[in-house]
Design an enzyme around this catalytic site. Structure first.
Site, mmCIF file in Angstrom:
data_model
loop_
_atom_site.group_PDB
_atom_site.id
_atom_site.type_symbol
_atom_site.label_atom_id
_atom_site.label_comp_id
_atom_site.label_asym_id
_atom_site.label_seq_id
_atom_site.Cartn_x
_atom_site.Cartn_y
_atom_site.Cartn_z
ATOM 1 N N LYS A 10 0.915 -1.164 0.126
ATOM 2 C CA LYS A 10 0.000 0.080 0.103
ATOM 3 C C LYS A 10 1.010 1.275 -0.001
ATOM 4 C CE LYS A 10 -3.114 0.675 3.484
ATOM 5 N NZ LYS A 10 -2.784 1.895 4.036
ATOM 6 N N SER A 11 1.898 1.332 0.905
ATOM 7 C CA SER A 11 2.762 2.571 0.881
ATOM 8 C C SER A 11 3.270 2.794 -0.562
ATOM 9 C CB SER A 11 3.793 2.169 1.797
ATOM 10 O OG SER A 11 3.361 2.084 3.231
ATOM 11 N N ARG A 23 2.718 6.004 -3.316
ATOM 12 C CA ARG A 23 3.837 6.749 -3.682
ATOM 13 C C ARG A 23 3.792 6.754 -5.054
ATOM 14 N NH1 ARG A 23 4.073 5.581 1.629
ATOM 15 N NH2 ARG A 23 5.686 6.638 2.917
ATOM 16 N N GLY A 49 -5.425 7.361 5.370
ATOM 17 C CA GLY A 49 -4.382 8.491 6.218
ATOM 18 C C GLY A 49 -3.248 8.703 5.233
ATOM 19 N N SER A 101 7.181 8.525 12.307
ATOM 20 C CA SER A 101 6.174 8.697 11.469
ATOM 21 C C SER A 101 6.822 8.842 10.100
ATOM 22 C CB SER A 101 4.960 9.835 11.761
ATOM 23 O OG SER A 101 3.849 9.986 10.575
ATOM 24 N N ASP A 128 1.821 -1.467 11.690
ATOM 25 C CA ASP A 128 0.614 -1.931 11.273
ATOM 26 C C ASP A 128 0.071 -3.171 11.747
ATOM 27 O OD1 ASP A 128 0.011 0.750 10.320
ATOM 28 O OD2 ASP A 128 0.714 0.178 8.368
ATOM 29 N N LYS A 178 -4.336 5.527 14.448
ATOM 30 C CA LYS A 178 -4.666 4.797 13.315
ATOM 31 C C LYS A 178 -5.898 4.873 12.748
ATOM 32 C CE LYS A 178 -0.289 3.873 13.019
ATOM 33 N NZ LYS A 178 0.704 4.755 12.013
ATOM 34 N N ARG A 199 -6.464 2.037 17.736
ATOM 35 C CA ARG A 199 -6.165 0.351 17.623
ATOM 36 C C ARG A 199 -5.830 -0.499 19.044
ATOM 37 N NH1 ARG A 199 -3.102 0.135 11.775
ATOM 38 N NH2 ARG A 199 -5.016 0.090 10.697
ATOM 39 N N ARG A 225 -7.769 -3.459 9.655
ATOM 40 C CA ARG A 225 -6.623 -4.060 10.059
ATOM 41 C C ARG A 225 -7.384 -4.844 11.400
ATOM 42 N NH1 ARG A 225 -2.711 -3.441 6.536
ATOM 43 N NH2 ARG A 225 -2.007 -1.321 6.436
HETATM 44 C C1 S3P Z 1 2.711 4.744 6.299
HETATM 45 C C2 S3P Z 1 3.268 4.828 7.610
HETATM 46 C C3 S3P Z 1 2.623 4.821 8.735
HETATM 47 C C4 S3P Z 1 1.677 3.397 8.548
HETATM 48 C C5 S3P Z 1 0.779 3.647 7.296
HETATM 49 C C6 S3P Z 1 1.449 3.725 6.111
HETATM 50 C C7 S3P Z 1 3.205 5.257 4.995
HETATM 51 O O1 S3P Z 1 1.894 5.650 9.317
HETATM 52 O O2 S3P Z 1 0.771 3.219 9.696
HETATM 53 O O3 S3P Z 1 -0.328 2.452 7.106
HETATM 54 O O4 S3P Z 1 3.055 4.500 3.956
HETATM 55 O O5 S3P Z 1 4.091 6.085 5.016
HETATM 56 P P1 S3P Z 1 2.688 6.623 10.249
HETATM 57 O O6 S3P Z 1 3.505 7.476 9.611
HETATM 58 O O7 S3P Z 1 1.522 7.509 11.092
HETATM 59 O O8 S3P Z 1 3.476 5.697 11.401
#
Ligand code: S3P
Length: 455
Positions: free
Chosen positions: A28-29, A33, A100, A173, A326, A353, A357, A406
């Protein structure tokens, strides 16, 4: 419609011998991007293995609304980007649904543009703190209008020329780090992020891959200083997105807990900023063979061969939290079946989150008969090997998922190994990150069924 209009309750029942080979959808990350940088870069970006979850698709739509051309041919997503510094003013609010990462990173990406952009989201996203991203943007000269407590909806208007900053990220973060770096792309001079605790490094790696001038220095204490030269040219790339280790957690833990199981999970991202769960499960005695290690798209990947295992409780150190942030809900389920006590510390970020959580997991464990304690930033779980006595005492008892994918997946996994069924109040939200979850688990032999009911 997935965001809370209709709840889709589901129940998981004790299963046997999960077996098969699966390929987990894209990370997902990296998928978020890919859409962002592909939409921004000059020329064409081609993405294979993209996660087609609701969260990522929202980011794709946002990039389209700001001038990128996004289409799919066969299994490949093709993006014609606008060129760095050339995003267009969106005509309507950008709705990020439950995402988020999508909303926070995009606020960084467009915040420094001299136009107005408004960001909205679902009830879960609208309750999450945005100040962590808005504060550094304010320092760069961005005007912010936000709901009370720096929540969504947020409207940003950038200055004519943004101010480069040096920003020490106050919490672990990757989203905050990334938002500042992305804001630096449209800012003259050097934008610097100081990261005291390393978090996932996909933004740094991918920016470098797209041609950004970015340097990273790490001091003797592990503090990283990331310097980005703004207003450089970015060039479209070919991206092959590896499988998501966070989604992997669910079939992986299911295979460990369900007696007689043996499951192969292919093409899992093994970037060390993401492998804390595997480290922890190995310490708990899990039988996970890491095979066929290789490089794909600049990232380490491997196949995992997972066999049912007797687990024992461990103490998970707080410094490991960023590399498995996560995965704690899924780990808590593994802990519920382990011999002895599992102590998880350094969990303060779990409270902000998709849901709180820490309390959602503790509440779900308790209604399913697990002995656990929720601390301010910790969770202690006392396990029951074999799962005797665990599960819902009545068909009317369901875990509250709070629009958190999740939480839903974790407790459905629990039901596969508990003596009694485990119910969740909603499974529809799973499409945000892992639309294939139900079918993939059924294919392995898991007994999970959903029944559609009006909320
Ligand atoms: C993510 C960073 C994390 C993670 C989120 C994905 C990202 O959040 O919990 O699911 O892709 O940069 P935080 O940066 O708030 O820890």
């Amino acid at each position: 419609m997935v965001h809370g209009a209709v709840l889709n309750p589901a129940v998981a029942r004790k299963s046997e011998n999960l077996a098969g080979t699966i390929r987990i959808p894209g990370d997902k990350s990296i998928s978020h991007r890919s859409f962002m940088l592909g939409g921004l870069a000059s020329g064409q970006t081609r993405i294979s293995g993209l996660l087609e979850g609701e969260d990522v698709l929202a980011t794709g739509r946002a990039m389209q609304a700001m001038g990128a051309h996004v289409r799919k041919e066969g299994d490949t997503w093709i993006i014609d980007g606008v060129g760095n510094g050339l995003l267009l003013e969106p005509e309507a609010p950008l709705d990020f649904g439950n995402a988020g990462t999508g909303v926070r990173l995009t606020m960084g990406l467009v915040g420094t543009y001299g136009f107005e952009a408004t960001f909205t989201g679902d009830a879960s996203l609208s309750s999450r703190p945005m100040g962590r991203v808005l504060d550094p943007l304010r320092l760069m000269g961005v005007q912010v209008t936000a709901a009370e407590g720096d929540r969504l909806p947020v409207t940003l208007r950038g200055p004519d020329i943004a101010v480069p900053i040096t920003y020490r990220v106050p919490m672990a973060s990757a989203q905050v780090k990334s938002a500042v770096l992305l804001a630096g792309l449209n800012t003259p001079g050097t934008t610097t992020v100081v990261e005291p605790v390393m978090t996932r490094d996909h933004t740094e790696k991918m920016l470098t891959g797209f041609g950004a001038d970015l340097s990273v220095e790490t001091d003797a204490d592990g503090v990283r200083t990331i310097a980005l030269q703004g207003q450089g040219k970015l060039n479209g790339q070919e991206i092959d997105v590896p499988g998501d280790p966070s989604s992997t957690a669910f079939p992986l833990i299911a295979a460990l807990l369900v007696p007689g199981s043996r499951v192969t999970i292919e093409n899992v991202l093994m970037n060390p900023t993401r492998t804390g769960l595997i480290t922890t499960l190995l310490e708990m005695g899990a039988d996970i063979a890491i095979e066929n290690r290789r490089l794909a798209g600049g990232e380490d990947v491997a196949d995992l061969v997972v066999s049912a295992s007797d687990l024992r409780g461990v103490t998970v150190p707080p410094e490991r939290a960023p590399s498995m942030i996560d995965e704690y809900p899924a780990l808590a389920i593994a802990a519920a079946f382990a011999e002895g006590e599992t102590v998880m510390e350094g969990l303060e970020e779990l409270r902000v989150k998709e849901s709180d959580r820490l309390s959602a997991v503790a509440a779900g464990l308790k209604i399913n008969g697990v002995d656990c304690e929720e601390g301010k930033a910790s969770l202690t779980v006392r396990g029951v090997p074999g799962g005797k006595g665990l599960g819902s005492v009545s068909p009317t008892v369901a875990v509250e998922t709070h629009l958190d994918h999740r939480i839903a997946m974790s407790f459905l996994i629990m039901g596969l190994a508990a003596e009694r069924p485990v119910r969740v109040d909603d499974s529809a939200i799973i499409v945000t990150s892992f639309p294939e979850f139900m079918d993939m688990m059924a294919g392995l032999g898991a007994d999970i069924s959903a029944e559609r009911k009006a909320a």
